[in-house]
Design a protein around this motif. Sequence first.
Motif, PDB file in Angstrom:
ATOM      1  N   GLU A 117      27.862   8.226 -31.399  1.00 22.37           N
ATOM      2  CA  GLU A 117      26.849   7.934 -32.653  1.00 22.37           C
ATOM      3  C   GLU A 117      25.489   7.060 -32.298  1.00 22.37           C
ATOM      4  O   GLU A 117      25.877   5.906 -32.560  1.00 22.37           O
ATOM      5  CB  GLU A 117      27.493   7.714 -33.737  1.00 22.37           C
ATOM      6  N   PRO A 118      24.685   7.589 -31.633  1.00 20.02           N
ATOM      7  CA  PRO A 118      23.646   6.851 -31.004  1.00 20.02           C
ATOM      8  C   PRO A 118      22.848   6.080 -32.045  1.00 20.02           C
ATOM      9  O   PRO A 118      22.189   4.950 -31.342  1.00 20.02           O
ATOM     10  CB  PRO A 118      22.756   7.903 -30.329  1.00 20.02           C
ATOM     11  N   LYS A 119      22.842   6.377 -33.357  1.00 24.24           N
ATOM     12  CA  LYS A 119      22.240   5.781 -34.070  1.00 24.24           C
ATOM     13  C   LYS A 119      22.776   4.079 -34.521  1.00 24.24           C
ATOM     14  O   LYS A 119      21.784   3.355 -34.884  1.00 24.24           O
ATOM     15  CB  LYS A 119      21.838   6.465 -35.567  1.00 24.24           C
ATOM     16  N   TYR A 120      23.886   4.008 -34.229  1.00 22.20           N
ATOM     17  CA  TYR A 120      24.436   2.620 -34.104  1.00 22.20           C
ATOM     18  C   TYR A 120      24.440   1.779 -33.044  1.00 22.20           C
ATOM     19  O   TYR A 120      24.426   2.256 -31.784  1.00 22.20           O
ATOM     20  CB  TYR A 120      25.901   2.873 -34.473  1.00 22.20           C
ATOM     21  N   ASP A 121      24.079   0.467 -33.208  1.00 28.42           N
ATOM     22  CA  ASP A 121      23.934  -0.307 -32.195  1.00 28.42           C
ATOM     23  C   ASP A 121      24.956  -1.567 -32.227  1.00 28.42           C
ATOM     24  O   ASP A 121      25.203  -2.524 -31.423  1.00 28.42           O
ATOM     25  CB  ASP A 121      22.506  -1.329 -32.182  1.00 28.42           C
ATOM     26  N   SER A 167      25.618  -3.336 -28.710  1.00 32.09           N
ATOM     27  CA  SER A 167      24.862  -2.953 -27.545  1.00 32.09           C
ATOM     28  C   SER A 167      24.087  -3.988 -26.854  1.00 32.09           C
ATOM     29  O   SER A 167      23.988  -5.237 -27.496  1.00 32.09           O
ATOM     30  CB  SER A 167      23.723  -1.818 -27.898  1.00 32.09           C
ATOM     31  N   PHE A 193      19.387  -3.643 -36.811  1.00 29.53           N
ATOM     32  CA  PHE A 193      20.155  -2.520 -35.993  1.00 29.53           C
ATOM     33  C   PHE A 193      20.956  -2.049 -36.911  1.00 29.53           C
ATOM     34  O   PHE A 193      21.521  -2.827 -37.881  1.00 29.53           O
ATOM     35  CB  PHE A 193      20.792  -3.229 -34.951  1.00 29.53           C
ATOM     36  N   GLU A 194      21.350  -0.708 -36.584  1.00 25.65           N
ATOM     37  CA  GLU A 194      22.556  -0.164 -37.663  1.00 25.65           C
ATOM     38  C   GLU A 194      23.730  -0.656 -37.185  1.00 25.65           C
ATOM     39  O   GLU A 194      24.201  -0.476 -36.162  1.00 25.65           O
ATOM     40  CB  GLU A 194      22.232   1.435 -37.126  1.00 25.65           C
ATOM     41  N   THR A 195      24.550  -0.864 -38.305  1.00 26.21           N
ATOM     42  CA  THR A 195      25.906  -1.340 -38.094  1.00 26.21           C
ATOM     43  C   THR A 195      26.920  -0.366 -38.897  1.00 26.21           C
ATOM     44  O   THR A 195      26.788  -0.139 -40.014  1.00 26.21           O
ATOM     45  CB  THR A 195      26.093  -2.511 -38.716  1.00 26.21           C
ATOM     46  N   LYS A 196      27.739   0.000 -38.078  1.00 26.13           N
ATOM     47  CA  LYS A 196      29.042   0.729 -38.748  1.00 26.13           C
ATOM     48  C   LYS A 196      30.103  -0.197 -38.896  1.00 26.13           C
ATOM     49  O   LYS A 196      30.545  -0.974 -38.177  1.00 26.13           O
ATOM     50  CB  LYS A 196      29.647   1.883 -38.070  1.00 26.13           C
TER      51      LYS A 196
END
Length: 324
Positions: A117-121, A167, A193-196
Motif C-alpha cells: 500500500e504505497p500511500k502509507y509511509d 519509510s 505522512f499517511e499512517t496506518k
Amino acid sequence: MEKITVIVPCYNEEETIPLFITEIEKVYESMKEKYDIKMEYLFVNDGSKDRTNDVLEEYAEKNPRVSYITFSRNFGKEAAMYAGLDNSDADYTVIIDADLQDPPELIEEMYRILKTEPKYDCVASRRYTRTGEPPVRSWFAKRFYGLMGRISKTEIVDGARDFRMMSRQMVDAIMSLTECNRFSKGIFSWVGFETKWLAFENRERAGGQTKWSFWGLLIYAIDGVVAFSTAPLAVSSIIGIIFCVLSFIGVCFIFIRALLFGDKVDGWPSTACIICFVGGIQLFCNGISGMYLSKTYTETKHRPQYIAKKIHRASLNGNDEEDR
C-alpha cells in the motif's frame, strides 16, 4: 535488497534482551523466506546500571545482526530513539521496546503494508486495551489523550505506542526537526505522512520492572502539552483577564457600598482568603510561563541530544565495522 533497522531503546534490560533477540530472530527468519531483505537490531543502551552493555557485547560477538550504541550516561528514552534514528541508514526503520510489550511479530505485517500500500509511509501500533495497567495510570492516560485532542492541532491517537515502522522519507523528515525537548508521539504526527494503525491487546513485560513511575509519566505528559500546544498560555491570560474584571467589579461594589452605608472594617478573613487565592492563581500562571521559558532556555544552549560512549555497528555481510 532492502534493509530494515530495528531500533531498541534499553535501560536496565539485561533480563529482557535475550528474550527479545529470540523473538526478533523468529521474525527475521520468517521475513527472510518471503522477502529479499536484511535486518539490523540497533540497541541503544541509555546509560544502564546493570549488565545490559555486557549482554549486548556478548550477542554482538556471535550475531552479525546485533549492533549497539552505549551512552555516556542516562539521557532518557527520547534521546535513545533519536540516537537510533540518527544512526539508521535503512530503507525502513522500526522503533520497538525491549520488554516485549510491543509484539515483534507485527513487524512483518507492517512491512507487508508499506510494500503493498504505497500511500502509507508509516505503520504504527496502538493498544486497544490497558489490561494489567494500574487503573489510576489508565485513567490519567485517557484524560491526557483527550486533553491533547482538544488543545493541540497535532493529532495524538489514544493508546499510541512508539512501536512503528517508517519509510526512509519519513525518518529524514523527523531528523530535520532538531529541537532538544522532544515528544516523539507528537513529532511522528506533526511531520505528516499517511499512517496506518494496527491495534493490539496490552501485554505484560517479559521481565524486569517498568522504568516509568507515575511522576515520570506526569512530567512526560506535561512536556508533551508544552511541546505541542500554547493553550496553557492562553488559559493563563484568560484567567488574568477574568480576575481583572472581577477586581474592577469588586472595587465598584465596595465604593458604592461605602457611599450608601458608610465604611466598615469587617471582612478581613474573607479578604485574606481572596488574596491568597488570587496569589495562588498568579503563581500558577507564572509557573506556566516559566515552563515555556525554561524550554526556550534549553533550546538556546544547543547541547547534543546524547553523547555516545561506544558505537558498534555490525556488518550484515559478516565483517564487523570498527567500533567508535
